[in-house]
Design a protein around this motif. Structure first.
Motif, mmCIF file in Angstrom:
data_model
loop_
_atom_site.group_PDB
_atom_site.id
_atom_site.type_symbol
_atom_site.label_atom_id
_atom_site.label_comp_id
_atom_site.label_asym_id
_atom_site.label_seq_id
_atom_site.Cartn_x
_atom_site.Cartn_y
_atom_site.Cartn_z
ATOM 1 N N GLY A 75 19.194 3.584 47.164
ATOM 2 C CA GLY A 75 18.165 3.048 48.040
ATOM 3 C C GLY A 75 16.806 3.666 47.792
ATOM 4 O O GLY A 75 16.677 4.858 47.591
ATOM 5 N N SER A 76 15.766 2.840 47.805
ATOM 6 C CA SER A 76 14.428 3.324 47.512
ATOM 7 C C SER A 76 13.451 3.039 48.644
ATOM 8 O O SER A 76 12.263 3.267 48.492
ATOM 9 N N ASP A 77 13.919 2.521 49.769
ATOM 10 C CA ASP A 77 13.063 2.279 50.910
ATOM 11 C C ASP A 77 13.809 2.678 52.172
ATOM 12 O O ASP A 77 15.014 2.922 52.149
ATOM 13 N N GLU A 78 13.091 2.719 53.278
ATOM 14 C CA GLU A 78 13.672 3.269 54.501
ATOM 15 C C GLU A 78 14.866 2.474 55.009
ATOM 16 O O GLU A 78 15.889 3.049 55.392
ATOM 17 N N THR A 79 14.768 1.145 54.996
ATOM 18 C CA THR A 79 15.865 0.341 55.529
ATOM 19 C C THR A 79 17.105 0.456 54.669
ATOM 20 O O THR A 79 18.224 0.551 55.181
ATOM 21 N N SER A 80 16.930 0.465 53.360
ATOM 22 C CA SER A 80 18.100 0.604 52.487
ATOM 23 C C SER A 80 18.692 2.000 52.597
ATOM 24 O O SER A 80 19.922 2.170 52.527
ATOM 25 N N ARG A 81 17.851 3.009 52.775
ATOM 26 C CA ARG A 81 18.372 4.356 52.981
ATOM 27 C C ARG A 81 19.150 4.442 54.289
ATOM 28 O O ARG A 81 20.178 5.112 54.366
ATOM 29 N N PHE A 82 18.644 3.755 55.312
ATOM 30 C CA PHE A 82 19.359 3.718 56.586
ATOM 31 C C PHE A 82 20.736 3.084 56.401
ATOM 32 O O PHE A 82 21.752 3.623 56.863
ATOM 33 N N ALA A 83 20.781 1.930 55.738
ATOM 34 C CA ALA A 83 22.055 1.240 55.515
ATOM 35 C C ALA A 83 23.011 2.120 54.717
ATOM 36 O O ALA A 83 24.215 2.180 55.007
ATOM 37 N N SER A 84 22.483 2.803 53.715
ATOM 38 C CA SER A 84 23.307 3.689 52.897
ATOM 39 C C SER A 84 23.844 4.861 53.710
ATOM 40 O O SER A 84 24.986 5.288 53.538
ATOM 41 N N THR A 85 23.021 5.376 54.620
ATOM 42 C CA THR A 85 23.453 6.486 55.465
ATOM 43 C C THR A 85 24.549 6.055 56.424
ATOM 44 O O THR A 85 25.547 6.762 56.612
ATOM 45 N N VAL A 86 24.380 4.877 57.036
ATOM 46 C CA VAL A 86 25.419 4.359 57.938
ATOM 47 C C VAL A 86 26.724 4.153 57.170
ATOM 48 O O VAL A 86 27.811 4.499 57.657
ATOM 49 N N LEU A 87 26.617 3.599 55.959
ATOM 50 C CA LEU A 87 27.816 3.404 55.151
ATOM 51 C C LEU A 87 28.501 4.731 54.862
ATOM 52 O O LEU A 87 29.735 4.837 54.899
ATOM 53 N N ALA A 88 27.708 5.768 54.592
ATOM 54 C CA ALA A 88 28.272 7.099 54.344
ATOM 55 C C ALA A 88 29.019 7.610 55.565
ATOM 56 O O ALA A 88 30.104 8.202 55.447
ATOM 57 N N TYR A 89 28.465 7.371 56.752
ATOM 58 C CA TYR A 89 29.148 7.786 57.973
ATOM 59 C C TYR A 89 30.461 7.022 58.169
ATOM 60 O O TYR A 89 31.452 7.582 58.649
ATOM 61 N N THR A 90 30.481 5.736 57.796
ATOM 62 C CA THR A 90 31.747 4.997 57.908
ATOM 63 C C THR A 90 32.774 5.560 56.937
ATOM 64 O O THR A 90 33.969 5.619 57.257
ATOM 65 N N GLU A 91 32.327 5.989 55.774
ATOM 66 C CA GLU A 91 33.248 6.586 54.798
ATOM 67 C C GLU A 91 33.870 7.861 55.357
ATOM 68 O O GLU A 91 35.086 8.079 55.243
ATOM 69 N N ASP A 92 33.043 8.705 55.965
ATOM 70 C CA ASP A 92 33.537 9.964 56.514
ATOM 71 C C ASP A 92 34.527 9.726 57.651
ATOM 72 O O ASP A 92 35.590 10.349 57.713
ATOM 73 N N VAL A 93 34.169 8.817 58.551
ATOM 74 C CA VAL A 93 35.020 8.563 59.714
ATOM 75 C C VAL A 93 36.347 7.940 59.312
ATOM 76 O O VAL A 93 37.426 8.397 59.719
ATOM 77 N N TRP A 94 36.300 6.900 58.496
ATOM 78 C CA TRP A 94 37.543 6.193 58.181
ATOM 79 C C TRP A 94 38.420 6.961 57.209
ATOM 80 O O TRP A 94 39.652 6.813 57.228
ATOM 81 N N THR A 95 37.819 7.793 56.373
ATOM 82 C CA THR A 95 38.644 8.678 55.542
ATOM 83 C C THR A 95 39.458 9.607 56.425
ATOM 84 O O THR A 95 40.669 9.806 56.205
ATOM 85 N N GLU A 96 38.822 10.144 57.451
ATOM 86 C CA GLU A 96 39.520 11.036 58.381
ATOM 87 C C GLU A 96 40.580 10.288 59.192
ATOM 88 O O GLU A 96 41.704 10.766 59.356
ATOM 89 N N GLN A 97 40.227 9.107 59.683
ATOM 90 C CA GLN A 97 41.166 8.342 60.505
ATOM 91 C C GLN A 97 42.378 7.875 59.703
ATOM 92 O O GLN A 97 43.510 7.910 60.198
ATOM 93 N N PHE A 98 42.163 7.442 58.473
ATOM 94 C CA PHE A 98 43.288 7.019 57.636
ATOM 95 C C PHE A 98 44.169 8.221 57.298
ATOM 96 O O PHE A 98 45.398 8.093 57.228
ATOM 97 N N SER A 99 43.556 9.369 57.071
ATOM 98 C CA SER A 99 44.331 10.579 56.786
ATOM 99 C C SER A 99 45.262 10.917 57.944
ATOM 100 O O SER A 99 46.410 11.316 57.735
ATOM 101 N N GLN A 100 44.787 10.719 59.171
ATOM 102 C CA GLN A 100 45.619 10.979 60.343
ATOM 103 C C GLN A 100 46.775 9.993 60.453
ATOM 104 O O GLN A 100 47.779 10.278 61.117
ATOM 105 N N MET A 101 46.639 8.828 59.792
ATOM 106 C CA MET A 101 47.720 7.836 59.762
ATOM 107 C C MET A 101 48.566 7.979 58.494
ATOM 108 O O MET A 101 49.383 7.120 58.182
ATOM 109 N N ASN A 102 48.327 9.090 57.755
ATOM 110 C CA ASN A 102 49.014 9.329 56.484
ATOM 111 C C ASN A 102 48.746 8.215 55.481
ATOM 112 O O ASN A 102 49.624 7.808 54.723
ATOM 113 N N LYS A 103 47.517 7.727 55.493
ATOM 114 C CA LYS A 103 47.095 6.683 54.570
ATOM 115 C C LYS A 103 45.848 7.148 53.827
ATOM 116 O O LYS A 103 45.162 8.081 54.251
#
Length: 284
Positions: free
Chosen positions: A72-100
């Motif tokens: 991302g090279s602008d504020e909105t794309s950086r925002f979208a990229s940051t939100v996507l990163a947060y979804t990666e962190d959360v769902w990686t943890e949640q799937f791990s708790q489901m042994n997935k």
């Protein structure tokens, strides 16, 4: 939302400015994106598939865009990229708790039109998730449209949109989407619409679950953020859209749920943070 100077996702493809993709047939698909096609259909009293075909014809004939990976090279794309990163962190943890194991989706940023694994995509379709290539497609101008057409403002309203589409990816990985799709041929259009609503409401619930755990991980929420997400969920309720576009509400034609339903399930996901509480299919 506190997002500045946070981790950016590596799973972003920036195709903006590269032109449209070659035309193929594409289904309306799940997510907020399908709402835009439905709104256009209601405005012109046409079948959604007919509107979709017209959208495709307007963008046909262009060459296949080259995929460029960027953070991302602008504020909105950086925002979208940051939100996507947060979804990666959360769902990686949640799937791990489901042994997935969680495999994150790619997010494709495009302008005007592009090719997807589900066929030709254009901005008028809005954001959507394509299960065929595990990618979320987003024209960032949609966020301007949210403000101008639906009077939805705030960065967490935008985060809700992204989290909802990633919710469809979670459903795909868990086999929920495939199960619903397999039932389509055995159901009437009315019956399948009801099932589609339940799938969409579950994606709203999953967006709420994400917000709960992202807040626990990094205290991302600011005052008013949840209200921004609830306003966005309310604005894209089937009843509100139908009333605004055709002056009446047709429950049998719902595909995403009422404003009250969408708000309820997002709020339930946020308040419980428990993926097990999101069985929208068992509730009326």
């Amino acid at each position: 939302m506190r997002w500045q100077n946070k981790r950016l996702s590596d799973n972003v493809e920036d195709r903006r400015g590269s032109g449209g993709g070659g035309m193929r047939t594409v289904g309306i698909g799940g997510g907020i994106g399908g709402i835009i096609i439905i709104v256009l259909a209601l405005l012109f009293n046409k079948d959604p598939q007919q509107v979709l075909q017209q959208v495709q014809q307007q963008g046909g004939g262009a060459s296949q865009p080259a995929e460029q990976v960027t953070r991302g090279s602008d504020e909105t794309s950086r925002f979208a990229s940051t939100v996507l990163a947060y979804t990666e962190d959360v769902w990686t943890e949640q799937f791990s708790q489901m042994n997935k194991s969680y495999t994150p989706p790619k997010m494709v940023l495009f302008s005007d039109a592009t090719e997807s694994g589900c066929g030709f995509a254009q901005s008028a379709m809005g954001p959507f998730y394509c299960p065929a290539d595990d990618k979320v497609y987003l024209d960032l101008s949609f966020f301007n449209e949210m403000q101008e057409r639906f009077n939805v403002v705030g960065d967490f309203a935008m985060a809700y949109v992204i989290a909802h589409e990633v919710g469809h990816h979670v459903q795909n990985l868990l086999g929920i989407s495939a199960k619903v799709q397999s039932m389509r041929q055995r159901m009437s259009e009315k019956e399948y619409n009801k099932l589609s609503v339940k799938l969409e409401l579950q994606a709203d619930f999953l967006a709420g679950v994400w917000a709960n755990h992202a807040q626990k991980m990094d205290t991302i929420l600011e005052a008013g953020d949840i209200e921004e997400a609830l306003n966005a969920a309310s604005a894209v309720g089937d009843d509100k859209l139908q009333q605004a576009t055709q002056g009446r509400v047709v429950p049998d034609a719902f595909t995403h749920g009422t404003s009250a339903q969408r708000m309820y399930w997002f709020k339930k996901g946020f308040e419980t943070g428990d993926i097990k509480q999101g069985d929208t299919f068992s509730e009326n």
